[in-house]
Design a protein around this motif. Structure first.
Motif, PDB file in Angstrom:
ATOM      1  N   ALA A 240       0.842  -1.195   0.000  1.00  0.00           N
ATOM      2  CA  ALA A 240       0.000   0.000   0.000  1.00  0.00           C
ATOM      3  C   ALA A 240       0.878   1.246   0.000  1.00  0.00           C
ATOM      4  N   ASN A 241       1.948   1.205   0.779  1.00  0.00           N
ATOM      5  CA  ASN A 241       2.818   2.387   0.856  1.00  0.00           C
ATOM      6  C   ASN A 241       3.495   2.697  -0.467  1.00  0.00           C
ATOM      7  N   ARG A 242       3.740   1.644  -1.226  1.00  0.00           N
ATOM      8  CA  ARG A 242       4.313   1.853  -2.555  1.00  0.00           C
ATOM      9  C   ARG A 242       3.345   2.704  -3.393  1.00  0.00           C
ATOM     10  N   VAL A 243       2.070   2.369  -3.293  1.00  0.00           N
ATOM     11  CA  VAL A 243       1.056   3.131  -4.041  1.00  0.00           C
ATOM     12  C   VAL A 243       0.929   4.545  -3.459  1.00  0.00           C
ATOM     13  N   TYR A 244       0.901   4.646  -2.119  1.00  0.00           N
ATOM     14  CA  TYR A 244       0.775   5.973  -1.490  1.00  0.00           C
ATOM     15  C   TYR A 244       1.914   6.891  -1.904  1.00  0.00           C
ATOM     16  N   ASP A 245       3.136   6.332  -1.979  1.00  0.00           N
ATOM     17  CA  ASP A 245       4.272   7.161  -2.374  1.00  0.00           C
ATOM     18  C   ASP A 245       4.049   7.750  -3.758  1.00  0.00           C
ATOM     19  N   ARG A 246       3.560   6.920  -4.644  1.00  0.00           N
ATOM     20  CA  ARG A 246       3.356   7.408  -6.024  1.00  0.00           C
ATOM     21  C   ARG A 246       2.239   8.445  -6.080  1.00  0.00           C
ATOM     22  N   LEU A 247       1.272   8.316  -5.185  1.00  0.00           N
ATOM     23  CA  LEU A 247       0.131   9.239  -5.194  1.00  0.00           C
ATOM     24  C   LEU A 247       0.369  10.460  -4.303  1.00  0.00           C
ATOM     25  N   GLY A 248       1.536  10.521  -3.668  1.00  0.00           N
ATOM     26  CA  GLY A 248       1.836  11.653  -2.793  1.00  0.00           C
ATOM     27  C   GLY A 248       0.949  11.692  -1.563  1.00  0.00           C
ATOM     28  N   ILE A 249       0.649  10.525  -1.020  1.00  0.00           N
ATOM     29  CA  ILE A 249      -0.275  10.430   0.107  1.00  0.00           C
ATOM     30  C   ILE A 249       0.484  10.098   1.398  1.00  0.00           C
ATOM     31  N   THR A 250       0.172  10.822   2.465  1.00  0.00           N
ATOM     32  CA  THR A 250       0.738  10.476   3.772  1.00  0.00           C
ATOM     33  C   THR A 250      -0.383  10.499   4.808  1.00  0.00           C
ATOM     34  N   PHE A 251      -0.194   9.796   5.889  1.00  0.00           N
ATOM     35  CA  PHE A 251      -1.200   9.769   6.955  1.00  0.00           C
ATOM     36  C   PHE A 251      -0.572  10.164   8.282  1.00  0.00           C
ATOM     37  N   LEU A 547      -1.245  27.069 -11.757  1.00  0.00           N
ATOM     38  CA  LEU A 547      -1.391  25.682 -12.218  1.00  0.00           C
ATOM     39  C   LEU A 547      -0.577  24.752 -11.321  1.00  0.00           C
ATOM     40  N   LYS A 548       0.621  25.190 -10.984  1.00  0.00           N
ATOM     41  CA  LYS A 548       1.480  24.363 -10.127  1.00  0.00           C
ATOM     42  C   LYS A 548       0.829  24.163  -8.755  1.00  0.00           C
ATOM     43  N   ASN A 549       0.332  25.264  -8.174  1.00  0.00           N
ATOM     44  CA  ASN A 549      -0.279  25.155  -6.842  1.00  0.00           C
ATOM     45  C   ASN A 549      -1.537  24.299  -6.878  1.00  0.00           C
ATOM     46  N   ALA A 550      -2.328  24.450  -7.946  1.00  0.00           N
ATOM     47  CA  ALA A 550      -3.556  23.662  -8.045  1.00  0.00           C
ATOM     48  C   ALA A 550      -3.213  22.183  -8.160  1.00  0.00           C
ATOM     49  N   LEU A 551      -2.266  21.855  -9.020  1.00  0.00           N
ATOM     50  CA  LEU A 551      -1.889  20.445  -9.178  1.00  0.00           C
ATOM     51  C   LEU A 551      -1.334  19.902  -7.867  1.00  0.00           C
ATOM     52  N   SER A 552      -0.546  20.715  -7.185  1.00  0.00           N
ATOM     53  CA  SER A 552       0.050  20.222  -5.951  1.00  0.00           C
ATOM     54  C   SER A 552      -1.025  19.942  -4.891  1.00  0.00           C
ATOM     55  N   LEU A 553      -2.097  20.733  -4.892  1.00  0.00           N
ATOM     56  CA  LEU A 553      -3.212  20.441  -3.971  1.00  0.00           C
ATOM     57  C   LEU A 553      -3.823  19.071  -4.257  1.00  0.00           C
ATOM     58  N   LEU A 554      -3.766  18.681  -5.519  1.00  0.00           N
ATOM     59  CA  LEU A 554      -4.371  17.405  -5.902  1.00  0.00           C
ATOM     60  C   LEU A 554      -3.385  16.246  -5.759  1.00  0.00           C
ATOM     61  N   GLY A 555      -2.140  16.579  -5.409  1.00  0.00           N
ATOM     62  CA  GLY A 555      -1.129  15.530  -5.256  1.00  0.00           C
ATOM     63  C   GLY A 555      -0.454  15.196  -6.577  1.00  0.00           C
ATOM     64  N   ILE A 556      -0.430  16.166  -7.499  1.00  0.00           N
ATOM     65  CA  ILE A 556       0.087  15.910  -8.844  1.00  0.00           C
ATOM     66  C   ILE A 556       1.294  16.804  -9.117  1.00  0.00           C
ATOM     67  N   ALA A 557       2.320  16.222  -9.736  1.00  0.00           N
ATOM     68  CA  ALA A 557       3.530  16.983 -10.045  1.00  0.00           C
ATOM     69  C   ALA A 557       3.316  17.864 -11.267  1.00  0.00           C
ATOM     70  N   ALA A 558       4.052  18.960 -11.306  1.00  0.00           N
ATOM     71  CA  ALA A 558       3.991  19.868 -12.456  1.00  0.00           C
ATOM     72  C   ALA A 558       5.379  19.929 -13.082  1.00  0.00           C
ATOM     73  N   PRO A 559       5.677  19.026 -14.024  1.00  0.00           N
ATOM     74  CA  PRO A 559       7.019  19.043 -14.633  1.00  0.00           C
ATOM     75  C   PRO A 559       7.239  20.336 -15.413  1.00  0.00           C
ATOM     76  N   ASN A 560       8.483  20.794 -15.409  1.00  0.00           N
ATOM     77  CA  ASN A 560       8.790  22.032 -16.122  1.00  0.00           C
ATOM     78  C   ASN A 560       8.908  21.835 -17.623  1.00  0.00           C
ATOM     79  N   LYS A 561       9.169  20.588 -17.989  1.00  0.00           N
ATOM     80  CA  LYS A 561       9.237  20.290 -19.432  1.00  0.00           C
ATOM     81  C   LYS A 561       8.472  19.010 -19.676  1.00  0.00           C
ATOM     82  N   MET A 562       7.827  18.941 -20.817  1.00  0.00           N
ATOM     83  CA  MET A 562       7.231  17.638 -21.168  1.00  0.00           C
ATOM     84  C   MET A 562       6.927  17.530 -22.661  1.00  0.00           C
TER      85      MET A 562
END
Ligand code: ARG
Length: 562
Positions: A240-251, A547-562
């Motif tokens: 489960a922690n493996r999944v939480y790490d990828r999702l940026g989840i902590t308890f 956009l960066k702050n909004a994504l970070s609230l959702l637990g999502i990274a904002a890459p600078n290049k893609m």
């Protein structure tokens, strides 16, 4: 203070509070009309005047002393219409983003308040399947939203780690399992054993009794059984922690059902003392009203239930954290369960019963028809993440073969797409999950938002350092829609918290991205004349930051290049 609060403070009507005004302020769809309007119909009765008269009088009064952030205040058909000074609003908003950066949107309105959020709450030795996706990402997003607003958040993973199934697991493990398989195969191996147990138990009833006996041994503290139980838990949590790490989840807490084993009796005693616990064919129940079946708390064989542990958990949380609110992010299938549990606490006379809230959400199924329970086919969340990342990789290798760190970015795009896809609709809606839909770079999707962020970033990189003091904000009059969206970010976060609804944030992110992309087509940025260039670069910077702050609230990274 934001603009709406400033406006509310300008309007004085006898018997109407600033809060009332604030809640009545609306944003007309057509911004050409007004940026904010106040309908005056509600006040007619109390003031014995027509709405038209009221609006006219207020407009005259406010216009006499018009504050600088306003361009005009006029009346039309009983509406009081406000227009902001676009130049000033752009200036204030963009300079605020520039000075606050990652903190932009945060506030301290929740200071001193504690909010418990029970989410994800996976079951030990059972697959972490796609059904847990929503609870995990909605709960994670709400935790970050409340933290951003200054609340003290206690994220709780109420693990499903208690019940006869663990006795059955031990029997299955002792009969057909071994340490090696479980160590290597993890939860999949454990789940296989569990399925095998049920197949065998169909043929041999006595296995079920044996399972119950082994569960009793866990309860009684038998070392061998406890050790196996601990092993199952460790293997499950590792995964489960493996999944939480990828999702940026902590308890903050992993206190699950087993934690309440010794905490149920005091609550049962209290219920008995208040005469609420009644016998029903040997079992103990609490009558919770005509509209619900009684809440079963002790079975006739003396076993406690899921609800019994939830009652004990609610008391424990109140006593330990003294929460202002306790949210349970759990599928709507458990509506009845929570209504019953909350009702029992209300019947016990606890004033905090009203602070318990079930945050329900709909079902997730996969577009290709594989749904976890119905076909007996389990869709592991980790497999979903892996597939999404694999598909993201294919897209990125094709779109941008020269990109550095392609694999790292594919992880951010793939996982982000799954999270965003699960948060995008009102949470109560059922969703059909499709990889093609969530990974579409041109839709209302995560990759679209991430891509817009990267585009804004590359523009700023190309521009190099610039002097914000040179910005001529009057050049941003035609960017008013974009500025308004950026300015509304703080209110958006508050709305997401009030409604317990992360989709409010995904909506804003998509809006900002869409408006910016349109703006970018119509307005030169890099080679605009001095003053205009700086203003537009500052706007680009603010877009990137929001956009960066909004994504970070959702637990999502904002890459600078893609
Ligand atoms: N483990 C449960 C499930 O998977 C969810 C638990 C939710 N939290 C609670 N306090 N009941 O269905």
């Amino acid at each position: 203070m934001n603009n709406n609060q400033l406006i509310a403070s300008l309007i004085h009507i006898d018997g109407v509070s600033e809060e009332d005004i604030l809640s009545l302020l609306t944003q007309p769809k057509d911004l050409g009309y007004a940026d904010v309007a106040l309908p005056c119909f509600r006040f007619a009765k109390a003031l014995h005047k027509s709405p038209v008269e009221i609006a006219n009088a207020l407009a005259a009064e406010i216009s006499q002393n018009l504050p600088s952030f306003l361009l005009s205040c006029t009346a039309l058909n009983g509406y009081l219409n406000f227009k902001f000074s676009r130049e000033n609003m752009a200036k204030e908003t963009l300079l605020k983003v520039l000075s606050e950066c990652d903190r932009y949107g945060s506030s301290d309105m929740g200071k001193g308040k504690t909010i418990c959020i029970d989410y994800s709450s996976v079951n030990i030795a059972k697959p972490f399947h796609i059904g847990h996706l929503s609870s995990t990402v909605i709960g994670g997003a709400l935790s970050r939203v409340f933290k951003t607003l200054g609340y003290n958040v206690v994220g709780i993973n109420h693990l499903g780690d208690w019940g006869t199934q663990f006795g059955k697991m031990i029997v299955a493990y002792k009969k057909w399992g071994n340490g090696m398989d479980v160590e290597q195969g993890g939860v999949k191996a454990l789940h296989k054993l569990y399925v095998k147990f049920h197949q065998e138990a169909e043929k041999d009833e006595s296995l079920n009794d044996l399972g119950r006996e082994y569960f009793k041994r866990i309860e009684d503290g038998d070392p061998e059984s406890l050790a196996l139980f601990a092993k199952f838990k460790e293997v499950s949590l590792r995964e489960a922690n493996r999944v939480y790490d990828r999702l940026g989840i902590t308890f903050e807490s992993y206190n699950g059902e087993s934690f309440y084993n010794d905490k149920m009796q005091p609550v049962l005693d209290l219920l008995a003392k208040k005469g609420l616990l009644v016998d029903s064919e040997g079992a103990k129940v609490v009558e919770v009203g005509d509209d619900m079946p009684p809440c079963l708390l002790v079975r006739s064989d003396g076993a406690t239930l899921y609800a019994t542990r939830d009652l004990a958990a609610a008391y424990y949380r109140k006593n330990t954290y003294d929460f202002d609110k306790c949210l349970y992010v759990v599928a709507y299938q458990q509506n009845l369960h929570f209504r019953q549990v909350f009702k029992v606490i209300e019947l016990l006379g606890e004033p905090w019963a009203k602070d318990l809230e079930h945050i329900a959400f709909g079902m997730v199924s996969l577009a290709d028809g594989t749904m976890s329970s119905r076909q007996g086919k389990v869709v592991y969340l980790e497999d979903v993440l892996n597939s999404a990342v694999q598909k993201a990789k294919e897209i990125i290798y094709e779109k941008n073969p020269n990109l550095e760190n392609k694999d790292e970015i594919a992880e951010q795009v793939g996982v982000g797409a799954v999270i965003f896809g699960a948060l995008q609709n009102n949470r109560i809606k059922d969703i059909t999950f499709s990889y093609d839909k969530v990974l579409n770079f041109d839709g209302e999707t995560c990759p679209y938002v991430q891509y817009t962020h990267a585009r804004a970033n590359s523009l700023l990189e190309k521009a190099g350092a610039f002097d914000p003091a040179k910005a001529n904000f009057s050049a941003l009059e035609n960017a008013h829609e974009l500025v308004s969206a950026i300015a509304s970010f703080g209110d958006t976060i508050k709305a997401a918290a009030d409604k317990r609804e992360p989709s409010v944030v995904t909506r804003l992110a998509v809006d900002v991205a869409e408006i910016f992309n349109k703006y970018y087509i119509d307005n030169r940025i890099l080679n605009a004349e001095e003053g205009v260039r700086e203003a537009r670069l500052l706007l680009t910077f603010a877009v990137k930051q929001v956009l960066k702050n909004a994504l970070s609230l959702l637990g999502i990274a904002a890459p600078n290049k893609m």
